[in-house]
Design a protein around this motif. Structure first.
Motif, mmCIF file in Angstrom:
data_model
loop_
_atom_site.group_PDB
_atom_site.id
_atom_site.type_symbol
_atom_site.label_atom_id
_atom_site.label_comp_id
_atom_site.label_asym_id
_atom_site.label_seq_id
_atom_site.Cartn_x
_atom_site.Cartn_y
_atom_site.Cartn_z
ATOM 1 N N ASP A 1 -37.293 20.213 -77.922
ATOM 2 C CA ASP A 1 -36.653 19.136 -77.171
ATOM 3 C C ASP A 1 -35.870 19.755 -76.029
ATOM 4 N N VAL A 2 -36.220 19.409 -74.802
ATOM 5 C CA VAL A 2 -35.501 19.974 -73.653
ATOM 6 C C VAL A 2 -34.826 18.871 -72.827
ATOM 7 N N GLY A 3 -34.603 17.749 -73.434
ATOM 8 C CA GLY A 3 -33.876 16.678 -72.751
ATOM 9 C C GLY A 3 -34.695 16.067 -71.629
ATOM 10 N N ASN A 4 -34.030 15.823 -70.499
ATOM 11 C CA ASN A 4 -34.695 15.095 -69.412
ATOM 12 C C ASN A 4 -35.480 15.974 -68.453
ATOM 13 N N VAL A 5 -35.316 17.277 -68.553
ATOM 14 C CA VAL A 5 -36.060 18.173 -67.656
ATOM 15 C C VAL A 5 -37.516 18.212 -68.141
ATOM 16 N N PRO A 6 -38.478 18.078 -67.220
ATOM 17 C CA PRO A 6 -39.881 18.067 -67.674
ATOM 18 C C PRO A 6 -40.267 19.371 -68.373
ATOM 19 N N LEU A 7 -40.941 19.227 -69.501
ATOM 20 C CA LEU A 7 -41.426 20.385 -70.251
ATOM 21 C C LEU A 7 -42.851 20.695 -69.793
ATOM 22 N N VAL A 8 -43.094 21.958 -69.450
ATOM 23 C CA VAL A 8 -44.419 22.409 -69.009
ATOM 24 C C VAL A 8 -44.922 23.416 -70.035
ATOM 25 N N ALA A 9 -46.170 23.257 -70.476
ATOM 26 C CA ALA A 9 -46.671 24.185 -71.500
ATOM 27 C C ALA A 9 -48.057 24.711 -71.165
ATOM 28 N N ASP A 10 -48.207 26.027 -71.334
ATOM 29 C CA ASP A 10 -49.518 26.663 -71.337
ATOM 30 C C ASP A 10 -50.050 26.538 -72.771
#
Ligand code: PMP
Length: 368
Positions: A166-175
């Motif tokens: 969970d990273v809050g409101n910052v968009p999470l980007v995943a490889d």
């Protein structure tokens, strides 16, 4: 013809029924008289193939309407540049979590485009690290970051996130290159997901990007972004701004059909958990002798790439050679970490892992 059990980390084994169907359709796809490779990407036949592949992928992962699915080229390493070039504009920088070789590559590339804050790292002391995922409560996240980048499965280190952080409101980007479609993925929790196709999806050359559409705004792009790699342009042209990797998209579509016929991503996850449990059990489970070792923390062990070693580098090499002679191929660990690695993606049947475990027992009896 002999097929072996192929434990390659990528490009990797594909489901045999998919390869058979592709072979049958090679010269004449559905009465068109041409191979898919020979079709215009704008022909109704190919547009149908691409649309069906996309629809199946959306169905398998439950991709919400907020997200676009892009079929791109360049592989995951190109995405390491394209993510900052498309998303970092208007921001001071981005947060990255360092869990091994591939997240390290992402960090090094992103630094060419802006400020990178390594918000957490499992590097540890020289040589001892990259065996776990840094606990979420240790991450030093910047609430103003353009995004937070993770590599959900480190193909070389064999380290996998147990769940989406969970990273809050910052968009999470995943490889997610080496785990896509191996387990359910709640796409709604991510700003962007990218994956090279050559492990769980199909031939190299196709790169899947799933991106939240509201992030595709001009303010987020950096100067110099090539038009063909501008996510907004790719999305607006339904991945046909330029010629997409047509044959790879066709094979991907067949793989998606195969996954659906197997019972979908939940069923794949159950199979993958069974395969991984069998293999880790043989390495250092209850009753094992200590001959094999796995350096990865139990809660971060990858269900896709199982890294292990014997008591010595010489025995590792002997293991690879003897396994090879038995039709168990591509078990050498990556050159940066050595040891052994069995990549057991969706297309690896349980029988392949059973054969590997039986061979491990024999090898131990001979050399233990
Ligand atoms: N990220 C991960 C997790 C990978 O496993 C790989 C390839 N093994 C890459 C990135 C690099 O992908 P590509 O060669 O498609 O650029």
């Amino acid at each position: 013809m002999t097929r072996v059990f192929n434990f390659s980390p990528g490009p990797s084994a594909l489901p045999e029924p998919v390869l058979r169907q592709a072979a049958e359709e090679m010269l004449d796809w559905h009465g068109t008289g041409v191979s898919v490779m020979e079709m215009s990407h704008r022909s109704p036949a190919f547009m149908g193939i691409a649309a069906e592949a996309q629809a199946l992928l959306r169905e398998l992962l439950g991709v919400p309407g907020s997200h676009r699915v892009l079929f791109m080229q360049g592989g995951a390493l190109a995405e390491n540049a394209l993510v900052p070039m498309n998303l970092m504009g208007g921001h001071a920088g981005a947060d990255y979590i360092d869990t091994g070789w591939w997240s390290g590559k992402s960090i090094a590339e992103a630094r060419r485009y802006g400020m990178v804050n390594v918000a957490a790292s499992s590097a540890g002391n020289a040589g001892s690290g990259y065996t776990h995922v840094p606990p979420r409560d240790t991450w030093q996240l910047d609430p103003q970051a353009a995004y937070v980048h993770i590599c959900s499965n480190e193909t070389i280190g064999g380290v996998q996130y147990a769940q989406t952080p969970d990273v809050g409101n910052v968009p999470l980007v995943a490889d997610v290159s080496s785990e896509i479609l191996s387990r359910p993925l709640d796409v709604a929790n991510y700003g962007l997901i990218y994956a090279g196709a050559q492990k769980n999806i199909g031939p190299a050359g196709l790169t899947i990007v799933m991106v939240r559409e509201d992030l595709l705004v001009p303010e987020r792009t950096l100067p110099g972004l090539p038009t063909a790699f501008n996510y907004r342009v790719v999305a607006d042209n339904d991945s046909m701004y330029n010629t997409p990797p047509t044959y790879a998209i066709y094979i991907a579509g067949l793989v998606f059909q195969w996954i659906k016929a197997q019972g979908g991503v939940e069923a794949m996850a159950a199979r993958n958990a069974e395969k991984a449990a069998l293999l880790y059990g043989a390495i250092d489970g209850p009753g094992s002798s200590g001959f094999y070792r796995c350096p990865v923390a139990v809660d971060a062990r990858s269900k896709m790439n199982v890294v292990f070693r014997t008591p010595s580098a010489e025995l590792d090499a002997a293991f690879v050679q003897a396994a090879n002679a038995r039709g168990l191929v591509q078990l050498k660990g990556h050159r940066v970490v050595g040891g052994l690695r069995a990549s057991i993606y969706n297309a690896m049947p349980l029988a392949g892992v059973q054969a590997l475990v039986a061979f491990m027992r024999e090898f131990e009896a001979a050399h233990g």
